[in-house]
Design an enzyme around this catalytic site. Structure first.
Site, PDB file in Angstrom:
ATOM      1  N   CYS A   3       0.845  -1.195   0.000  1.00 28.13           N
ATOM      2  CA  CYS A   3       0.000   0.000   0.000  1.00 28.13           C
ATOM      3  C   CYS A   3       0.883   1.248   0.000  1.00 28.13           C
ATOM      4  CB  CYS A   3      -0.931   0.005   1.223  1.00 28.13           C
ATOM      5  SG  CYS A   3      -0.024   0.047   2.780  1.00 28.13           S
ATOM      6  N   CYS A  48       3.557   1.686   2.642  1.00 34.16           N
ATOM      7  CA  CYS A  48       4.839   0.988   2.428  1.00 34.16           C
ATOM      8  C   CYS A  48       5.799   1.862   1.629  1.00 34.16           C
ATOM      9  CB  CYS A  48       4.609  -0.322   1.672  1.00 34.16           C
ATOM     10  SG  CYS A  48       3.623  -1.529   2.574  1.00 34.16           S
ATOM     11  N   ASP A  55       2.895 -28.986  10.402  1.00 34.52           N
ATOM     12  CA  ASP A  55       1.509 -28.589  10.152  1.00 34.52           C
ATOM     13  C   ASP A  55       0.678 -29.876  10.097  1.00 34.52           C
ATOM     14  OD1 ASP A  55      -0.737 -26.980   9.258  1.00 34.52           O
ATOM     15  OD2 ASP A  55      -0.379 -27.875   7.299  1.00 34.52           O
ATOM     16  N   ASP A  73       2.524 -27.293   4.026  1.00 37.24           N
ATOM     17  CA  ASP A  73       2.195 -27.378   2.604  1.00 37.24           C
ATOM     18  C   ASP A  73       1.222 -26.307   2.142  1.00 37.24           C
ATOM     19  OD1 ASP A  73      -0.192 -28.289   3.811  1.00 37.24           O
ATOM     20  OD2 ASP A  73      -0.660 -29.500   2.040  1.00 37.24           O
ATOM     21  N   ASP A 112       1.021 -21.522   5.711  1.00 37.51           N
ATOM     22  CA  ASP A 112       2.274 -21.967   6.325  1.00 37.51           C
ATOM     23  C   ASP A 112       3.467 -21.142   5.835  1.00 37.51           C
ATOM     24  OD1 ASP A 112       1.028 -24.099   7.683  1.00 37.51           O
ATOM     25  OD2 ASP A 112       1.120 -25.346   5.889  1.00 37.51           O
TER      26      ASP A 112
END
Length: 804
Positions: free
Chosen positions: A15, A18, A498, A696, A700
């Protein structure tokens, strides 16, 4: 003061805040005259005083602010390197160039990988800088060209060796017959003539040995020293001192003077032989890439304008319709549009059982169509295919530098000058004290020191092991993205897994549906319509369950995903809430009567979701994700390796603990939102643990990036794979154990190589200094030290992993 203008491409901006933050940060730097950051083009334009600031200062500031500068990355071939000192000098020179962010030179591969700013420096400037050092930086040749160049180089080295050996053999024979135990051997009297020996030795010294003189001259011209300097100094001392002795013999009438022509000739011959063996051995370290490239098909059958024709693979374009007959390899990545068959994907996944493929399923290039005829549309070709990406990752890993190599680089950078000093000191000690006034006796240990001390083995110790180790890892379905990751994995203490798609199959199914008013079918129709907007695996399980019951799905009027908790939607004018206790509690909806049933489902390892319609609790849906067959065994192997295993999931605690119990995981962190996963990894690292994260999914990716080692299951999303340091192509948790074992074995091999390399030099120098090492023996030891290091690294290509 010199003012410069530079333009950077920046990634990570989302945005205007930034771009404003970067602009302010740059503008505050002393020496920056003006900074503009454009969010739309993702570029920063900077005017700065180059006397006060470097490009690395500016990029460092941007990275400290939390963003990344996009660089051009290019690989070059490097010609003319002979030892670690050479690769170290080239690397230092490239890294000093303004505009080069990072340069890595690999002695074993004879390549240089450079990350640089295209706006700030050209490839020609880099080539000129390397040329001035006496080496050649060239555009990377194709695999065929590189193979041909290597073969031509080996043929040239073989010719040099044969020519040198023929001329050296008579000199070596004359030397051997001087030993007491060989005095019975016949030797032509002419071989003791100084001028006959000079005739044999001169072509070896100045024709075969010419590259050593050229390399030494270039090194000394640039105020540095390398292997060529040591060899040229040592052999020249023996050669020219022998000429002096020959002239003295003529003047004094000595019949058989002690000459050292054979010393110089034998040293050069043995070094050339060692280089020949080394080149052949190094060629084997890239076998993994050759095998991967060998999997590619050369031709494809394409359907164009209603006609089929066989064309070279290079002519296939995206959108082409390709026909794959039974037994043929899939040419490129694509999607099946006609037919069905079983496809052997073991090349990618390691699974020996063929996978059934139907219309709409994706197929991967170089996998094998087993029994049915297929028509597919090409979606990825050339460098974009899965196989090409695998080859690229392996090449980058083999060309990268592990942290342990920095030790060897530091040592080799100062080694040659130190050795020359030791040799000079040794010469004077012998000449002044041990054998006063005896020049010949003083030269022997001096020459031996110069020859035995060459740091070739030191330079090859790490890169050859990285090449062999990462190549073998690729064969096992483990893609390390760099040598630093291969090194870091050995130190992992804690593995965070995970749950969905990692421990479990990631393909949950609808198992239970409970309603309050016996309107199961209509309620399932509503919630499946709402969940159809979600990409979460649990949502898809509900949608698939509804479709299996032939229920028609409605259009969703409003939809909002609540990360980690569920969804809010409006379907057929009804306001739906589907998700966790937290979601319904936030909306003030009571579900106390459902708590017992929910606990029962969760105790069975199922994920239960509450349903509310128009603010009233209406029912519950349960979904189960089955554990992968290999997960329990893999976690047992992790525990045997001494690894702490933690399961990290957004699922509720009861469900997570039920799954964990099935596979033998004792430590569970549940009900963690996607954005909180990276914070958990940070906390574990803060406890002093070296953490590997295995996942995966899209959620993550941040945790994979934060972990000391990120491992992405290759069957997962592209973003997770991109964020990770290692890709586990087989989608099997056993690959986590394999990755740790490969890393440990590779690092053990590197330490063995470094030990041998240091041993050769550290033992060889003092032995030579006290006069117990003949120069020709020193030459043989130096030549074969490199060969032994490479051969030891090649053992990794036969690496076996304990599966128990």
């Amino acid at each position: 003061m010199a003012e410069k203008n530079i333009s950077f491409e920046i990634s990570g901006m989302t945005c205007a805040a930034c771009s404003s933050r970067i602009e302010k940060g740059l503008s505050k730097m002393e020496g920056v005259n003006e900074a503009h950051v454009n969010l739309a083009t993702e570029k920063a334009n900077i005017r700065f005083q180059s006397d006060n600031l470097s490009l690395k200062d500016l990029t460092g500031k941007i990275e400290k602010l939390g963003y990344q500068v996009r660089l051009t990355k290019k690989e070059f071939d490097v010609n003319g390197m002979t030892c670690a000192a050479c690769s170290n000098r080239i690397e230092k020179r490239l890294n000093k160039l303004d505009g080069v962010q990072k340069a890595t030179v690999n002695l074993a591969l004879e390549t240089a990988t450079v990350e640089y700013f295209e706006d700030a420096i050209s490839t020609n400037e880099m080539k000129d800088a390397v040329d001035k050092l006496g080496y050649k930086l060239k555009e990377k040749a194709s695999d065929t060209e590189r193979t041909n160049d290597k073969e031509n180089e080996m043929k040239r080295q073989l010719r040099r060796f044969i020519f040198s050996a023929i001329l050296t053999l008579p000199l070596f024979w004359s030397m051997v017959t001087h030993f007491e135990f060989t005095s019975w051997m016949w030797m032509p009297h002419a071989l003791m003539n100084p001028w006959v020996q000079l005739a044999f030795a001169t072509p070896v010294q100045f024709i075969v040995g010419a590259p050593f003189y050229v390399g030494a001259y270039k090194a000394l011209r640039n105020k540095s020293a390398n292997m060529d300097v040591l060899v040229a100094l040592g052999t020249s001392a023996a050669y020219f001192y022998s000429i002096y002795l020959g002239i003295e013999a003529m003047r004094t009438g000595t019949v058989m003077p002690d000459l050292y022509f054979e010393t110089a000739a034998v040293i050069i011959t043995l070094i050339v032989l060692g280089k020949l063996f080394e080149a052949r051995a190094k060629g084997k370290t890239s076998q993994a890439i050759k095998q991967l490239l060998g999997l590619q098909v050369k031709e494809a059958t394409v359907l164009r304008n209603g006609q089929t024709e066989t064309i070279p693979l290079e002519r296939v374009v995206v959108g082409d319709h390709l026909i794959i007959k039974p037994g043929e390899k899939v040419p490129v990545d694509g999607t099946i549009i006609e037919g069905q068959s079983a496809v052997d994907e073991s090349m990618i996944t390691g699974e020996s059982i063929p996978v059934e493929k139907h219309i709409g399923d994706a197929v991967i290039g170089s996998t094998i169509n087993k029994n049915g005829s297929l028509t597919m549309v090409a979606t990825k070709i050339g460098k974009d295919t899965a196989l090409s990406q695998i080859v690229k990752i392996v090449e980058e890993a083999q060309g990268s530098k592990a942290n342990i190599q920095r030790l060897a680089d530091k040592v080799s950078g100062i080694f040659v000058p130190v050795v020359v000093v030791i040799a000079i000191v040794s010469f004077f000690v012998w000449y002044l004290f041990v054998t006063p006034g005896n020049l010949g006796a003083a030269l022997i240990p001096t020459i031996s020191i110069l020859v035995i001390a060459c740091p070739c083995a030191l330079g090859l110790a790490t890169p050859t092991s990285i090449m062999a180790g990462s190549g073998r890892a690729a064969e096992l379905g483990l893609l390390f993205k760099g040598g630093e990751h291969l090194e870091a994995t050995q130190s992992v203490q804690t593995v965070v897994l995970d749950k969905t798609g990692t421990v479990t199959k990631g393909e949950p199914t609808l198992t239970d549906f409970v309603t309050e008013k016996n309107e199961e079918e209509s309620l399932l129709q509503l919630i499946a319509s709402a969940e159809n907007k979600s990409e979460h695996p649990l949502a898809q399980a509900i949608v698939n369950g509804a479709k299996e019951r032939d229920l028609l799905l409605f259009e969703t009027e409003q939809f909002e995903a609540v990360p980690g908790h569920g969804i809010k939607a409006v379907v057929q004018g009804k306001k739906l809430l589907i998700g966790t206790r937290h979601l319904l509690s936030q909306e003030g909806i009571s579900f106390s009567d459902a708590e017992e049933q929910m606990l029962q489902f969760e105790g069975q390892g199922k994920t239960a979701m509450l349903i509310a319609v128009n603010g009233q609790y209406c029912g519950m849906v349960a979904v189960a994700d089955t554990v992968k067959d290999s997960s329990k065994k893999a976690i047992e192997r992790m525990h045997k390796l001494g690894l702490e295993v933690i399961m990290l999931t957004g699922d509720n605690t009861r469900t997570a603990e039920a799954i964990a119990k099935q596979v033998g995981i004792n430590n569970v962190i549940a009900e963690v939102l996607p954005e909180e996963k990276s914070a958990v990894i940070d906390r574990l690292k803060g406890e002093g643990k070296v953490v590997a994260m295995v996942g995966d999914g899209l959620n993550d990716a941040p945790a994979l990036a934060v972990a000391d080692v990120g491992m992405a299951v290759g069957t997962g999303t592209d973003i997770a794979i991109e964020a990770a340091d290692i890709t586990l192509m087989r989608g099997d948790l056993n690959s986590v154990v394999d990755a740790v074992m490969v890393s440990r074995k590779t690092m053990t091999n590197i330490k063995q190589n470094l030990f041998f390399a240091f041993l050769y030099n550290s033992l060889g120098i003092p032995i030579a200094a006290i006069g117990l090492l003949a120069p020709w023996v020193a030459g043989a030891a130096m030549a074969f030290s490199s060969v032994s290091v490479v051969l030891n690294a090649l053992r990794l290509q036969k690496m076996k992993l304990n599966k128990e």
